[in-house]
Enzyme design. Structure first.
Site, PDB file in Angstrom:
ATOM      1  N   CYS A  57       0.830  -1.203   0.000  1.00  0.00           N
ATOM      2  CA  CYS A  57       0.000   0.000   0.000  1.00  0.00           C
ATOM      3  C   CYS A  57       0.874   1.267   0.000  1.00  0.00           C
ATOM      4  CB  CYS A  57      -0.972  -0.051   1.182  1.00  0.00           C
ATOM      5  SG  CYS A  57      -2.354   1.075   1.001  1.00  0.00           S
ATOM      6  N   HIS A  83      -3.494  -5.753   0.946  1.00  0.00           N
ATOM      7  CA  HIS A  83      -2.865  -5.973   2.255  1.00  0.00           C
ATOM      8  C   HIS A  83      -2.827  -7.456   2.628  1.00  0.00           C
ATOM      9  CE1 HIS A  83      -2.524  -1.809   3.771  1.00  0.00           C
ATOM     10  NE2 HIS A  83      -3.553  -1.574   2.983  1.00  0.00           N
ATOM     11  N   GLU A 105      -1.114  -8.806   4.908  1.00  0.00           N
ATOM     12  CA  GLU A 105      -0.982  -8.957   6.377  1.00  0.00           C
ATOM     13  C   GLU A 105      -2.348  -8.932   7.062  1.00  0.00           C
ATOM     14  OE1 GLU A 105      -0.660  -6.203   4.768  1.00  0.00           O
ATOM     15  OE2 GLU A 105      -0.971  -4.409   5.991  1.00  0.00           O
TER      16      GLU A 105
END
Lengths: 225, 79
Positions: free
Chosen positions: A85, A202, A204
């Site tokens: 990002c 994302h 994660e």
């Protein structure tokens, strides 16, 4: 495997990525942007967020911070670098990845789970995925509209440097499945040596069934391989 | 010595902000409006008496940080 997460004022996904890395058995360290020495790392992560409040351009100020010289040096020496990002935006501002991220086509901040397709699984970041595998993954950005010049676009297509493309649930890559107007639905790219990956989604946020899904796990387990 | 720097998206880069501003002005009745491109403006003061050197410095600032040369172009003027 040792990882370092670089933290800037305004980073806000740094703890998320640190948790994901520790969960995946990385030995992680947080590195403040004012540091001039990078701990010995196999993986450097530039996390998501709004470094410096997106002043000037997203990632522009962070891209000139003190630690970045060390990141560039390590990347050029072959260290793995992952930018997520805002981290992707910062990597383009440093020149480690070519192109840039423009404002989303419809000028709206988009925060939702979308689908992306794995376009190259012969890399250290993606080897545990299947080719053309469809992942459901979160995006949360205002400037995710990937843009590059036609020469570079031709090069990344020819050299297979597109990591992920936005698609629909069935894997169709078209305008309807393009959330932000990115060229060729690009959601993530590699550098020519494939030791640097920049991506808007994302991974994660997708490592725990309790809060989402586990579609991001294989990115980290690929790196551990 | 003072300079102004105007930064604007290159012609072939879509400028959705400019487009929205343009549409809104047209809705306000500005019928003869042809186009709007939105950009950034910097006012820069330099402690240097030689104009060539000062301008060179400003140019360096543009290339190093103020402008993303992939998508933007810039113009420096003395003010």
């Amino acid at each position: 495997m040792k990882s370092s997460v670089i933290v800037f004022p305004g980073s806000n996904c740094d703890r998320d990525i640190a948790d994901a890395l520790v969960k995946m058995q990385f030995k992680n360290q947080m590195v403040w942007h004012k540091e001039t020495n990078l701990p010995k790392s196999d993986l450097i992560v530039i996390p998501g967020g709004f470094s410096y409040g997106d002043y000037l351009r997203s990632g522009a100020i962070a891209g000139k911070s003190l630690i970045i010289d060390e990141v560039i040096r390590a990347a050029n020496a072959g260290c793995l670098v992952l930018g997520i990002c805002n981290g992707f935006q910062i990597l383009t501002e440093t020149g480690l990845l070519q192109g840039t991220l423009l404002r989303n086509k419809h000028l709206k901040f988009i925060n939702k789970d979308i689908n992306i397709k794995v376009m190259n699984n012969k890399t250290k970041f993606t080897s545990k995925y299947k080719i053309n595998q469809i992942l459901k993954i979160n995006i949360a950005h205002n400037e995710g509209n990937y843009f590059t010049n036609s020469k570079h676009l031709a090069e990344i297509k020819k050299e297979n440097l597109i990591a992920f493309q936005y698609c629909d649930e069935k894997g169709n890559i078209n305008n309807d499945s393009n959330p932000n107007g990115s060229m060729e639905n690009i959601a993530g790219i590699f550098n020519s040596k494939k030791n640097i990956l920049g991506m808007m989604p994302h991974p994660e946020r997708m490592v725990d069934k309790l809060i989402s899904n586990t579609d991001g796990v294989n990115l980290f387990s690929s790196l551990l391989n | 010595m003072k300079f102004s720097v105007t930064v604007i998206l290159k012609k072939d880069v879509l400028d959705p902000q400019g487009k929205v501003v343009q549409n809104t002005l047209m809705n306000l009745g500005m019928d003869n409006l042809k186009s709007i491109r939105q950009g950034k403006f910097f006012e820069i003061e330099i402690d240097e008496k030689n104009q060539d050197i000062a301008q060179q410095k400003v140019d360096e600032m543009c290339k190093k940080l103020l402008v993303n040369l992939i998508i933007e172009e810039y113009k420096i003027s003395r003010i």
